[in-house]
Design a protein around this motif. Structure first.
Motif, mmCIF file in Angstrom:
data_model
loop_
_atom_site.group_PDB
_atom_site.id
_atom_site.type_symbol
_atom_site.label_atom_id
_atom_site.label_comp_id
_atom_site.label_asym_id
_atom_site.label_seq_id
_atom_site.Cartn_x
_atom_site.Cartn_y
_atom_site.Cartn_z
ATOM 1 N N PRO A 97 0.849 -1.201 0.000
ATOM 2 C CA PRO A 97 0.000 0.000 0.000
ATOM 3 C C PRO A 97 0.883 1.249 0.000
ATOM 4 O O PRO A 97 2.018 1.213 0.473
ATOM 5 C CB PRO A 97 -0.771 -0.101 1.314
ATOM 6 C CG PRO A 97 -0.410 -1.404 1.946
ATOM 7 C CD PRO A 97 0.816 -1.926 1.289
ATOM 8 N N GLU A 128 -0.077 8.152 2.101
ATOM 9 C CA GLU A 128 -1.046 9.083 1.507
ATOM 10 C C GLU A 128 -0.400 10.046 0.513
ATOM 11 O O GLU A 128 -0.961 10.304 -0.550
ATOM 12 C CB GLU A 128 -1.743 9.886 2.604
ATOM 13 C CG GLU A 128 -2.951 9.177 3.171
ATOM 14 C CD GLU A 128 -3.690 10.045 4.179
ATOM 15 O OE1 GLU A 128 -3.191 10.174 5.308
ATOM 16 O OE2 GLU A 128 -4.753 10.585 3.827
ATOM 17 N N THR A 129 0.762 10.595 0.864
ATOM 18 C CA THR A 129 1.404 11.548 -0.043
ATOM 19 C C THR A 129 1.765 10.859 -1.368
ATOM 20 O O THR A 129 1.568 11.427 -2.439
ATOM 21 C CB THR A 129 2.687 12.118 0.578
ATOM 22 O OG1 THR A 129 3.451 11.032 1.106
ATOM 23 C CG2 THR A 129 2.397 13.112 1.682
ATOM 24 N N ARG A 176 0.250 8.312 -2.653
ATOM 25 C CA ARG A 176 -0.967 8.000 -3.402
ATOM 26 C C ARG A 176 -1.402 9.198 -4.233
ATOM 27 O O ARG A 176 -1.841 9.070 -5.366
ATOM 28 C CB ARG A 176 -2.071 7.604 -2.428
ATOM 29 C CG ARG A 176 -2.600 6.252 -2.759
ATOM 30 C CD ARG A 176 -3.580 5.656 -1.830
ATOM 31 N NE ARG A 176 -4.189 6.509 -0.870
ATOM 32 C CZ ARG A 176 -4.296 6.194 0.419
ATOM 33 N NH1 ARG A 176 -3.792 5.057 0.867
ATOM 34 N NH2 ARG A 176 -4.897 7.013 1.260
ATOM 35 N N ILE A 177 -1.255 10.377 -3.643
ATOM 36 C CA ILE A 177 -1.628 11.589 -4.376
ATOM 37 C C ILE A 177 -0.667 11.785 -5.558
ATOM 38 O O ILE A 177 -1.096 12.037 -6.682
ATOM 39 C CB ILE A 177 -1.638 12.805 -3.427
ATOM 40 C CG1 ILE A 177 -2.789 12.641 -2.426
ATOM 41 C CG2 ILE A 177 -1.755 14.114 -4.207
ATOM 42 C CD1 ILE A 177 -2.761 13.584 -1.250
ATOM 43 N N GLY A 207 -1.440 9.554 -8.329
ATOM 44 C CA GLY A 207 -2.712 9.798 -9.012
ATOM 45 C C GLY A 207 -2.631 10.893 -10.051
ATOM 46 O O GLY A 207 -3.555 11.069 -10.849
ATOM 47 N N LEU A 208 -1.538 11.650 -10.061
ATOM 48 C CA LEU A 208 -1.459 12.787 -10.978
ATOM 49 C C LEU A 208 -1.487 12.309 -12.431
ATOM 50 O O LEU A 208 -0.847 11.331 -12.785
ATOM 51 C CB LEU A 208 -0.185 13.594 -10.696
ATOM 52 C CG LEU A 208 -0.180 14.248 -9.315
ATOM 53 C CD1 LEU A 208 1.135 14.941 -9.041
ATOM 54 C CD2 LEU A 208 -1.339 15.214 -9.150
ATOM 55 N N CYS A 209 -2.231 13.029 -13.242
ATOM 56 C CA CYS A 209 -2.445 12.555 -14.603
ATOM 57 C C CYS A 209 -1.153 12.677 -15.406
ATOM 58 O O CYS A 209 -0.324 13.543 -15.154
ATOM 59 C CB CYS A 209 -3.521 13.366 -15.275
ATOM 60 S SG CYS A 209 -3.277 15.095 -14.955
ATOM 61 N N ALA A 248 6.383 16.365 -0.447
ATOM 62 C CA ALA A 248 5.412 16.094 -1.507
ATOM 63 C C ALA A 248 4.988 17.402 -2.172
ATOM 64 O O ALA A 248 4.831 17.469 -3.400
ATOM 65 C CB ALA A 248 4.199 15.362 -0.931
ATOM 66 N N ILE A 302 5.272 18.206 -6.089
ATOM 67 C CA ILE A 302 4.101 18.514 -6.907
ATOM 68 C C ILE A 302 4.261 19.906 -7.540
ATOM 69 O O ILE A 302 3.970 20.102 -8.716
ATOM 70 C CB ILE A 302 2.799 18.446 -6.070
ATOM 71 C CG1 ILE A 302 2.556 17.000 -5.629
ATOM 72 C CG2 ILE A 302 1.605 18.945 -6.888
ATOM 73 C CD1 ILE A 302 1.377 16.832 -4.691
ATOM 74 N N TRP A 340 6.456 19.736 -10.433
ATOM 75 C CA TRP A 340 5.782 18.991 -11.505
ATOM 76 C C TRP A 340 4.754 19.879 -12.219
ATOM 77 O O TRP A 340 4.671 19.902 -13.441
ATOM 78 C CB TRP A 340 5.093 17.751 -10.916
ATOM 79 C CG TRP A 340 4.334 16.929 -11.913
ATOM 80 C CD1 TRP A 340 4.837 15.997 -12.766
ATOM 81 C CD2 TRP A 340 2.929 16.975 -12.157
ATOM 82 N NE1 TRP A 340 3.845 15.448 -13.517
ATOM 83 C CE2 TRP A 340 2.655 16.030 -13.169
ATOM 84 C CE3 TRP A 340 1.859 17.718 -11.616
ATOM 85 C CZ2 TRP A 340 1.366 15.802 -13.661
ATOM 86 C CZ3 TRP A 340 0.582 17.489 -12.101
ATOM 87 C CH2 TRP A 340 0.344 16.552 -13.114
ATOM 88 N N VAL A 341 3.994 20.666 -11.414
ATOM 89 C CA VAL A 341 2.984 21.544 -12.005
ATOM 90 C C VAL A 341 3.641 22.582 -12.905
ATOM 91 O O VAL A 341 3.161 22.900 -13.987
ATOM 92 C CB VAL A 341 2.151 22.241 -10.896
ATOM 93 C CG1 VAL A 341 1.311 23.374 -11.467
ATOM 94 C CG2 VAL A 341 1.275 21.224 -10.188
#
Ligand SMILES: Nc1ncnc2c1ncn2[C@@H]1O[C@H](COP(=O)(O)OP(=O)(O)OP(=O)(O)O)[C@@H](O)[C@H]1O
Ligand SMILES: Nc1ncnc2c1ncn2[C@@H]1O[C@H](COP(=O)(O)OP(=O)(O)OP(=O)(O)O)[C@@H](O)[C@H]1O
Ligand SMILES: [Mg+2]
Ligand SMILES: [Mg+2]
Lengths: 291, 272
Positions: free
Chosen positions: A247, A250-251, A253-254, A257-259, A276, A280, A283-284
């Motif tokens: 598993p 949480e970080t 998993r987010i 999930g990014l496309c 995280a 992100i 990445w953005v």
């Protein structure tokens, strides 16, 4: 204390119709001075392994070396006594280990059992209770009238009062409020930093905690060690993640999930909110005009 | 329609001691999902036990499924209609095998045998216990015991389900699965759910959060509204859920995202 587990198997109720092979040929080393997390699905053998390390159960096959003590099917309880005095174990459900008439007596039991006089034991007990955030007003209460989280704290206090060299913790943060989870993990780190060879093994289903605290992770599956490694080495293993045996925190998993249509996905091994967020954010910005 | 109504409830375990709960007034509606959160020892389990009449208030009244919990003649019926899963599963094991344990509540409720068999099988399958039907519940792993307790309440199909940290020992995917199952029961069958939890990700999904501190309700409202006031949450020993913490950290880095309370919401916003 270093622990070496060599070809260990364990069967509950061997020979009978209900025999359960809880551990199968487990070989793993827990290096001294590190924090080890044992993770894996329900029923994969985590608690059984911890009970063997504590000498509560003996391996059906194979051997365990804990700080120079050897545990095999033939070990006698007497030989394990000396080993046990250096081991603090917190059970999965604190009800399994609390037994005395009062919380204070319960926490004093370990120190008394290993030779402290009452005065010293009581001092140690009060100190441990305070550290775990239990108000002294609860010291005279029966441990069985505590709330779930208070019981967990009492069980941890009992173990810390022993001043162990090795801590075996089965879901130590389950049932604690979020503040308590942090406080208790801080306590364990402090304990560990006091001496170089203090080893901590914890079983947990909390991947956020595992990713942030463990030096070494052992992933169990159906009584076997499926794989082991550092947080970053495990959570970059796409095979394990895809198969669903590992598993994600949480970080991660987010992040996962990014496309990924227009740009390459970020790596998922960032385990704190700040890390995280950095990942992100970059990445953005990737592909933006002035990035 | 309220399935639980508590009015002015005060409860002490021992007379003369500070009450474990003070002057609690709240209700839970049919089909509603309520999270009860707060410090260790703040009174959450006590509240759950009062709801299904395992305990009875010294002051005030509680009506569960329209019945007064203090009325001894109603207690058995209340416990059948408001099924509870305890914090410690051993407290709940009553039968020598997993299958009998799951069936226990149904037997007492007088459910006919064929229907009982079918409900038990379904619950056992749904909770991933297939193959363990004949095992002794005491000889199971911690998470397996919790699944047995959950299967029992699922088979019973009560009007209210009280979950007292009932998934604390489940692995993440099982926990997620139980959460989805419970949500479905709530949304599709109108079962009211009360979850006592320290898991803010779970709390964020509920309709309403109730924060207890030293036996009093100190905050109540939709998760989103409570998360507007992090200082107040921290006072109660709580945290913002990770997706929201991350949203705020992104905003601080000049990234435009809404204050997302769930992973899905954050991921969707970032992928727009
Ligand atoms: N006392 C017992 N008698 C017989 N079988 C047992 C006993 N305790 C555990 N088992 C079985 O041994 C296997 C391993 O159990 P164990 O408790 O080690 O799992 P675990 O990894 O700790 O799981 P969990 O995360 O649910 O606590 C399971 O199949 C379980 O049903
Ligand atoms: N049987 C009992 N006798 C006396 N006091 C009790 C009893 N059970 C609980 N208490 C006390 O009542 C208070 C509320 O306990 P409760 O179990 O409701 O807390 P909780 O919010 O569920 O905590 P946790 O998160 O630790 O499970 C605590 O201070 C606890 O010590
Ligand atoms: Mg276990
Ligand atoms: Mg509780």
């Amino acid at each position: 204390m270093q622990i070496t587990v060599t070809n260990v198997s364990y069967t509950y109720m061997p020979g009978g119709p209900f025999a359960v092979e809880a551990l199968r040929d487990v070989t793993v080393t827990f290096a001294s001075g590190e924090t080890h997390a044992i993770i894996g699905a329900t029923g994969s053998g985590k608690s059984t392994l911890l009970q063997l390390l504590n000498g509560l159960e003996k391996p059906s096959e194979g051997s365990i070396d804990a700080g120079g003590h050897t545990i095999t099917a033939d070990s006698r309880q007497k030989d394990l006594f000396d080993l046990r005095r250096h081991i603090g174990m917190v059970f999965q459900f604190p009800e399994q280990q609390l037994f005395a008439e009062t919380v204070l007596e319960d926490v004093m039991f370990g120190p008394l059992n290993y030779g402290d006089d009452r005065e010293t034991a009581e001092k140690k007990a009060y100190r441990a209770l305070e550290k775990t955030g239990l108000p002294p007003s609860l010291a005279e209460r029966s441990p069985f009238t505590l709330s779930g989280g208070q019981m967990r704290r009492a069980a941890i206090a009992g173990v810390l009062a022993l001043e162990p060299k090795l801590l075996l913790l089965d879901e130590p943060t389950a049932g604690l409020d979020p503040d308590g989870q942090e406080e208790i993990m801080r306590l364990f780190s402090e304990w560990q930093q006091e001496e170089a060879d203090r080893t901590l093994l914890l079983i947990t289903h909390d991947m956020n905690l595992t990713a942030r605290k463990a030096d070494h992770i052992v992933l169990m599956e159906s009584g076997r060690v499926r794989t082991e490694g550092t947080p970053s080495s495990l959570w970059t293993r796409e095979d394990l993640i895809e198969e669903g045996v590992l598993p994600l925190p949480e970080t991660s998993r987010i992040l996962a999930g990014l496309c990924t249509e227009s740009k390459a996905p970020p790596a998922v091994d960032a385990f704190t909110v700040e890390d995280a967020a950095d990942r992100i954010a970059s990445w953005v910005r990737k592909g933006e005009p002035d990035a | 329609m309220a399935v639980i109504e508590a009015e002015g409830v005060t409860f002490s375990y021992n007379s003369g001691e500070t009450p474990a709960l003070h002057d609690i007034t709240m209700s839970v509606e049919k089909g509603e999902w309520v999270a009860v959160t707060g410090h260790n020892g703040s009174g959450k389990s006590t509240l759950a036990r009062l709801f299904n009449s395992l305990l009875v208030p010294q002051q005030g009244t509680i009506r569960t499924c329209g019945r007064n919990t203090a009325d001894p003649a109603e207690q058995v019926r209340i416990r059948r209609r408001a099924g509870m899963v305890f914090q410690h599963p051993d407290n709940q094991i009553v039968a020598p095998t997993v299958a009998d344990d799951v069936a226990f509540g149904l037997e007492n409720a007088g459910v006919p045998a064929p229907e009982m068999k079918q409900r038990v099988e379904h619950a056992i399958g749904r909770l991933g216990l297939t193959g363990l039907e004949d095992q002794e519940p005491h000889r199971l792993s911690g998470g397996q015991k919790q699944r047995v307790a959950l299967a029992g309440v699922l088979a019973l199909r009560p009007e209210v389900i009280l979950l007292d940290e009932a998934t604390s020992m489940l692995d993440p995917s099982a926990r997620e699965d139980v959460r989805r199952l419970m949500k479905t029961l709530c949304r599709e069958e109108g079962i009211a759910l009360v979850s006592v939890t320290h898991d803010m990700t779970e709390a964020a999904e509920t309709d309403r959060m109730i924060v207890l501190d030293q036996g009093r309700i100190t905050a109540e409202g939709s998760p989103r509204s409570l998360f507007q006031d992090p200082a107040r949450l921290e006072e109660a020993g709580l945290r913002l859920p990770v997706p929201l913490q991350l949203s705020l950290a992104l905003q601080a880095r000049g990234i435009q995202v809404p204050e997302a309370v769930s992973e899905e919401e954050l991921v969707n916003a970032l992928c727009r």
